[in-house]
Motif scaffolding. Structure first.
Motif, PDB file in Angstrom:
ATOM      1  N   ILE A  55       0.842  -1.218   0.000  1.00 42.10           N
ATOM      2  CA  ILE A  55       0.000   0.000   0.000  1.00 42.10           C
ATOM      3  C   ILE A  55       0.870   1.259   0.000  1.00 42.10           C
ATOM      4  O   ILE A  55       0.655   2.179  -0.792  1.00 42.10           O
ATOM      5  CB  ILE A  55      -0.965  -0.003   1.216  1.00 42.10           C
ATOM      6  CG1 ILE A  55      -1.982  -1.130   1.071  1.00 42.10           C
ATOM      7  CG2 ILE A  55      -1.679   1.338   1.356  1.00 42.10           C
ATOM      8  CD1 ILE A  55      -2.781  -1.427   2.329  1.00 42.10           C
ATOM      9  N   PHE A  65       0.995   4.223  -2.763  1.00 41.54           N
ATOM     10  CA  PHE A  65       0.458   5.567  -2.500  1.00 41.54           C
ATOM     11  C   PHE A  65       1.502   6.554  -1.975  1.00 41.54           C
ATOM     12  O   PHE A  65       1.323   7.755  -2.125  1.00 41.54           O
ATOM     13  CB  PHE A  65      -0.697   5.496  -1.497  1.00 41.54           C
ATOM     14  CG  PHE A  65      -1.911   4.829  -2.060  1.00 41.54           C
ATOM     15  CD1 PHE A  65      -2.618   5.393  -3.113  1.00 41.54           C
ATOM     16  CD2 PHE A  65      -2.352   3.624  -1.540  1.00 41.54           C
ATOM     17  CE1 PHE A  65      -3.730   4.772  -3.639  1.00 41.54           C
ATOM     18  CE2 PHE A  65      -3.468   2.991  -2.056  1.00 41.54           C
ATOM     19  CZ  PHE A  65      -4.155   3.559  -3.114  1.00 41.54           C
ATOM     20  N   LYS A  74       4.758   7.725  -5.514  1.00 43.17           N
ATOM     21  CA  LYS A  74       4.265   9.068  -5.853  1.00 43.17           C
ATOM     22  C   LYS A  74       5.189  10.152  -5.322  1.00 43.17           C
ATOM     23  O   LYS A  74       5.538  11.083  -6.038  1.00 43.17           O
ATOM     24  CB  LYS A  74       2.852   9.265  -5.316  1.00 43.17           C
ATOM     25  CG  LYS A  74       1.821   8.465  -6.089  1.00 43.17           C
ATOM     26  CD  LYS A  74       0.422   8.855  -5.735  1.00 43.17           C
ATOM     27  CE  LYS A  74      -0.573   8.078  -6.578  1.00 43.17           C
ATOM     28  NZ  LYS A  74      -1.954   8.392  -6.268  1.00 43.17           N
ATOM     29  N   PHE A  75       5.557  10.015  -4.059  1.00 44.13           N
ATOM     30  CA  PHE A  75       6.330  11.104  -3.448  1.00 44.13           C
ATOM     31  C   PHE A  75       7.790  11.120  -3.904  1.00 44.13           C
ATOM     32  O   PHE A  75       8.377  12.193  -4.012  1.00 44.13           O
ATOM     33  CB  PHE A  75       6.215  11.060  -1.925  1.00 44.13           C
ATOM     34  CG  PHE A  75       4.925  11.629  -1.435  1.00 44.13           C
ATOM     35  CD1 PHE A  75       4.786  12.995  -1.241  1.00 44.13           C
ATOM     36  CD2 PHE A  75       3.830  10.824  -1.215  1.00 44.13           C
ATOM     37  CE1 PHE A  75       3.583  13.535  -0.821  1.00 44.13           C
ATOM     38  CE2 PHE A  75       2.619  11.351  -0.786  1.00 44.13           C
ATOM     39  CZ  PHE A  75       2.499  12.710  -0.592  1.00 44.13           C
ATOM     40  N   LEU A  78      -2.065   4.220   8.631  1.00 45.00           N
ATOM     41  CA  LEU A  78      -0.979   4.639   7.715  1.00 45.00           C
ATOM     42  C   LEU A  78      -1.458   4.626   6.261  1.00 45.00           C
ATOM     43  O   LEU A  78      -1.105   5.512   5.484  1.00 45.00           O
ATOM     44  CB  LEU A  78       0.244   3.723   7.884  1.00 45.00           C
ATOM     45  CG  LEU A  78       1.026   3.886   9.189  1.00 45.00           C
ATOM     46  CD1 LEU A  78       2.088   2.804   9.312  1.00 45.00           C
ATOM     47  CD2 LEU A  78       1.665   5.262   9.276  1.00 45.00           C
ATOM     48  N   SER A  79      -2.257   3.626   5.933  1.00 41.16           N
ATOM     49  CA  SER A  79      -2.766   3.526   4.554  1.00 41.16           C
ATOM     50  C   SER A  79      -3.666   4.714   4.231  1.00 41.16           C
ATOM     51  O   SER A  79      -3.557   5.302   3.155  1.00 41.16           O
ATOM     52  CB  SER A  79      -3.548   2.233   4.369  1.00 41.16           C
ATOM     53  OG  SER A  79      -2.733   1.142   4.682  1.00 41.16           O
ATOM     54  N   ALA A 135      -1.533   7.811   3.852  1.00 45.54           N
ATOM     55  CA  ALA A 135      -0.812   7.783   2.570  1.00 45.54           C
ATOM     56  C   ALA A 135      -1.767   8.067   1.412  1.00 45.54           C
ATOM     57  O   ALA A 135      -1.427   8.823   0.490  1.00 45.54           O
ATOM     58  CB  ALA A 135      -0.138   6.430   2.375  1.00 45.54           C
ATOM     59  N   TYR A 136      -2.961   7.475   1.484  1.00 44.77           N
ATOM     60  CA  TYR A 136      -3.943   7.671   0.402  1.00 44.77           C
ATOM     61  C   TYR A 136      -4.393   9.133   0.330  1.00 44.77           C
ATOM     62  O   TYR A 136      -4.405   9.736  -0.753  1.00 44.77           O
ATOM     63  CB  TYR A 136      -5.146   6.746   0.629  1.00 44.77           C
ATOM     64  CG  TYR A 136      -6.251   6.972  -0.366  1.00 44.77           C
ATOM     65  CD1 TYR A 136      -6.116   6.562  -1.687  1.00 44.77           C
ATOM     66  CD2 TYR A 136      -7.425   7.625   0.001  1.00 44.77           C
ATOM     67  CE1 TYR A 136      -7.124   6.795  -2.616  1.00 44.77           C
ATOM     68  CE2 TYR A 136      -8.434   7.853  -0.904  1.00 44.77           C
ATOM     69  CZ  TYR A 136      -8.284   7.437  -2.211  1.00 44.77           C
ATOM     70  OH  TYR A 136      -9.264   7.673  -3.132  1.00 44.77           O
ATOM     71  N   ALA A 182      -2.886  11.763   1.524  1.00 39.91           N
ATOM     72  CA  ALA A 182      -1.760  12.647   1.167  1.00 39.91           C
ATOM     73  C   ALA A 182      -1.438  12.599  -0.322  1.00 39.91           C
ATOM     74  O   ALA A 182      -1.066  13.612  -0.917  1.00 39.91           O
ATOM     75  CB  ALA A 182      -0.524  12.261   1.978  1.00 39.91           C
ATOM     76  N   SER A 183      -1.587  11.406  -0.899  1.00 44.35           N
ATOM     77  CA  SER A 183      -1.197  11.249  -2.312  1.00 44.35           C
ATOM     78  C   SER A 183      -2.349  11.541  -3.279  1.00 44.35           C
ATOM     79  O   SER A 183      -2.157  11.548  -4.484  1.00 44.35           O
ATOM     80  CB  SER A 183      -0.693   9.826  -2.557  1.00 44.35           C
ATOM     81  OG  SER A 183      -1.754   8.917  -2.371  1.00 44.35           O
ATOM     82  N   ILE A 214      -1.859  15.750  -5.006  1.00 46.24           N
ATOM     83  CA  ILE A 214      -0.500  16.293  -4.836  1.00 46.24           C
ATOM     84  C   ILE A 214      -0.432  17.623  -5.580  1.00 46.24           C
ATOM     85  O   ILE A 214      -0.721  17.700  -6.770  1.00 46.24           O
ATOM     86  CB  ILE A 214       0.559  15.295  -5.354  1.00 46.24           C
ATOM     87  CG1 ILE A 214       0.580  14.062  -4.448  1.00 46.24           C
ATOM     88  CG2 ILE A 214       1.937  15.942  -5.403  1.00 46.24           C
ATOM     89  CD1 ILE A 214       1.486  12.971  -4.860  1.00 46.24           C
TER      90      ILE A 214
END
Lengths: 164, 251
Positions: A25, A29, A33-34, B48-49, B52-53, B55-56, B59
């Motif tokens: 995951i 994500f 990406k980052f 965390l998932s 992350a989701y 935040a991304s 962008i």
């Protein structure tokens, strides 16, 4: 061995799977990406810096060209100025020479005129002398001349000449 | 899950133990108690998932707070790993970075009310250690090849040493003990024991009531510090294991 009882194979397997799931995951994500965002930004900053360096070099080159041109312009201006001064001097010299020539011409013409006038006056004088002489001669002929009268006539004649 | 009764007695109550208490005598209670650490691990994974989701998802060129924090974290881990391993490190950054954030959140969850540190369970830390060791083993085989790896285990015997059986055999035993027993045990037990100790101390100090609050606050600060330090140590050692394998090929 007592310590090993704290371990559970089932839980270890489950935790491994959980971690791999999280890794999948976050890789999808977060990391992919980052890291791409950071790489792009780093590349962009690097390219912008490169552009700035290029622009800086261009500015330096243009500045150098400008200075060279400025020097050239100053030199050309100096040359033009010197040329103008020389031209001015030449023109003033020509004018001066022209003026001198004209003045000389005027003097010469004036001299000629004076000479003409003198000549005229001389001719006139000659004519007058001739007329007077003729007149005196006529008188002499008409009157009977005496020594005293001759002397008087001559003196009169001289006076006439002086008056003329 | 197979902790002794003494260890369980010192645990602070958490959401799972409370639910298990409510469902006492039912299979659900046993299930909850058995998979207690895994449940908290999954909660942290979900958290965390989601972070992350979110935040991304959007962008932006000018990052917001969450995006800036993620960029800081990703960039920091990337620099950290590349600083140790070198330019080859990029492919290991997600693995080490995920370990870092996962362990840090698991360690710090011990100070969140009604939560428990999954890393105070040896099975959790052993699972992470197994992941590390398997990945290091895979990288070793990939970098050195099977023959090269066996050669490495035998201590790269050359010259007269190659003809002696004793020294390569000793090197093989040494490497097996080091790579497959000592490293996993030290890596997993160090993390588990430190976090377990912190949790125990918090549990003991919580029992002091109002008098124990200053000590509890001070210890909470120490727990945060220890959590960060232990996370860094775990990830640093992992990175070093990768470095040893990768530089081995170069040398």
């Amino acid at each position: 061995m007592e310590l090993l009882k704290l371990l559970s194979a089932n839980e270890i397997v489950a935790q491994v799977i959980s971690f791999l799931l999280l890794l999948f995951i976050l890789r999808k994500f977060l990391w992919n990406k980052f890291t791409k965002v950071l790489d792009d930004r780093r590349d962009r900053v690097a390219s912008e810096l490169l552009k700035i360096e290029d622009a800086k070099a261009d500015v330096e080159r243009i500045k150098a060209d400008y200075n060279v041109k400025l020097d050239g312009i100053e030199k050309a201006a100096k040359e033009k100025m010197e040329e103008a001064i020389a031209e001015g001097r030449r023109i003033s010299e020509e004018l001066r020479q022209g003026a001198e020539r004209d003045g000389q011409k005027m003097i010469d013409s004036a001299k000629l005129a004076i000479e003409g006038e003198i000549s005229k006056a001389k001719d006139q004088l000659k004519d007058d002398i001739v007329d007077i002489t003729i007149g005196i001669a006529e008188k002499v002929i008409e009157e009977k001349l005496t020594e005293g009268a001759d002397k008087r006539i001559v003196e009169e004649f001289i006076k006439r000449i002086d008056r003329a | 899950m197979t902790e002794t009764a003494g260890e369980k007695a010192l645990e602070l109550p958490n959401i799972v133990t409370i639910l298990a208490e409510k469902a006492k005598g039912t299979p659900l209670s046993d299930f909850l108690l058995t998979w207690q650490s895994l449940i908290f691990s999954l909660i942290i994974i979900m958290l965390l998932s989601v972070i992350a989701y979110v935040a991304s998802r959007k962008i932006k060129e000018v990052p917001g707070r969450l995006q800036a924090a993620c960029e800081l974290f990703v960039g920091g881990v990337d620099d950290f790993v590349r600083g140790i391993i070198g330019d080859k490190a990029r492919i290991y950054t997600p693995f080490i970075g995920t370990l870092f954030i996962y362990i840090l959140f698991m360690n710090l969850s011990g100070i969140v009310p009604l939560m428990k540190s999954p890393t105070s369970n040896w099975s959790t830390t052993m699972a992470l250690t197994i992941c590390v060791m398997l990945y290091v083993f895979y990288v070793s085989i990939k970098e050195m090849g099977v023959i090269g790896y066996i050669d490495h285990l035998l201590g790269k015997p050359r010259g007269i040493i190659a003809f002696s059986v004793f020294i390569p055999l000793m090197m093989l035993v040494l490497h097996i003990v080091s790579d497959f027993i000592a490293r996993p045990l030290s890596l997993s037990l160090r993390l588990r024991s430190n976090i377990w100790g912190d949790d125990m101390l918090l549990a003991v100090l919580s029992g002091f009531g109002a008098k124990g609050i200053p000590l509890l606050l001070f210890n909470t600060f120490l727990v945060i510090l220890a959590s960060i330090v232990q996370t860094v140590v775990f990830c640093l050692l992992t990175t070093i294991y990768f470095t040893l394998v990768l530089t081995h090929e170069e040398t």
